[in-house]
Design an enzyme around this catalytic site. Sequence first.
Site, PDB file in Angstrom:
ATOM      1  N   GLU A   1       7.914  -8.967  -1.229  1.00  0.00           N
ATOM      2  CA  GLU A   1       6.768  -9.593  -0.571  1.00  0.00           C
ATOM      3  C   GLU A   1       5.912 -10.322  -1.603  1.00  0.00           C
ATOM      4  OE1 GLU A   1       2.902  -7.915   1.641  1.00  0.00           O
ATOM      5  OE2 GLU A   1       4.779  -7.304   2.591  1.00  0.00           O
TER       6      GLU A   1
ATOM      7  N   HIS B   1       2.195 -10.197   6.570  1.00  0.00           N
ATOM      8  CA  HIS B   1       1.273  -9.166   6.090  1.00  0.00           C
ATOM      9  C   HIS B   1      -0.173  -9.526   6.440  1.00  0.00           C
ATOM     10  CE1 HIS B   1       0.672  -5.804   2.879  1.00  0.00           C
ATOM     11  NE2 HIS B   1      -0.132  -5.650   3.925  1.00  0.00           N
TER      12      HIS B   1
ATOM     13  N   ARG C   1       4.206  -0.493   4.611  1.00  0.00           N
ATOM     14  CA  ARG C   1       4.543  -1.181   3.371  1.00  0.00           C
ATOM     15  C   ARG C   1       6.015  -1.577   3.435  1.00  0.00           C
ATOM     16  NH1 ARG C   1      -0.134  -1.955   2.664  1.00  0.00           N
ATOM     17  NH2 ARG C   1      -1.411  -1.412   0.838  1.00  0.00           N
TER      18      ARG C   1
END
Length: 305
Positions: free
Chosen positions: A250, A269, A222
């Site tokens: 993000e 991602h 993360r």
Amino acid sequence: MSITVSLPGTALRDALGAMPDGVDLLEWDLSGPPPAEHIDIVVPPYMDTLGRLGALSGVTTRLVQSQSIGYDGVEDALPPGIVFANAASVHETSTAELAVALILASQRGIPDFVRAADRGEWAPKRHASLADRTVLLVGVGGVGRAVLERLIPFEVNVVRVARTARDDETGRIHAIDDLPSLLPDADIVVIGVPLSPDTEHLVDAAFLAAMSDGALLVNVSRGSVVDTEALLAELSSGRLRAALDVTDPEPLPDGHPLYTAPNMLLSPHVGGATTAMMPRMAKLLRDQIERMLRGDEPRNVVLRS
């Protein structure tokens, strides 16, 4: 016995194939009112889920089956009385593939070669190998195990770190408190821990300062596990390298300095975004359905709100 299952779209429905008798499939992406007052298994969308979980307050359900491994922030977004399962077994392989791809591309200079080719230049250069490097693997859960299995054939020395020290069938696992003494000897540091209050900004200025000159940081967990400002300082100085599939913030806003930071390889991602996802997600969901039909407990339960 019959059960009702809601799916967020047609892709998962197509991957599920024929269902046993007594299974009623509905479509609901949690963006509107529920299609029924009771849904036994609710499958939320894969992306942008947190903001939609409040819709579960309008339905009774026996299980919410996520399509993601991570569940940071979910507990605060869930209405009370929800049993929530994550998608362990679905994304580990693809995420580990990407971690190894990021390592290899960074070690062997692939981004530089691609940019040179775009300019029409032949630009050979000797780069570091992956073979014979020391890889420090921080996190030994499903993703960490999958990364380990894929790294071993590359003839590397893998050192593993978890919250507590222990031994398993593949050797020693160090405690996270040992990081300061382990980081200076690592050529590559792979972050594969879940996000929690204990791991937020785990990779801070002190962590990065302990890494050796030229070492590579790889994050497939993360974004908030890494202190972005501290990492930018090390990248801007040219002392460290990074390969990130996740960032904080993000998605990265236009013009963010991570886009142009030196010694950086960035992917948006996409650790689990492969053709393996839907078949594996369908396999997990079929198992959950069959368990419910038998009266067995579901797999992968991580929260009970």
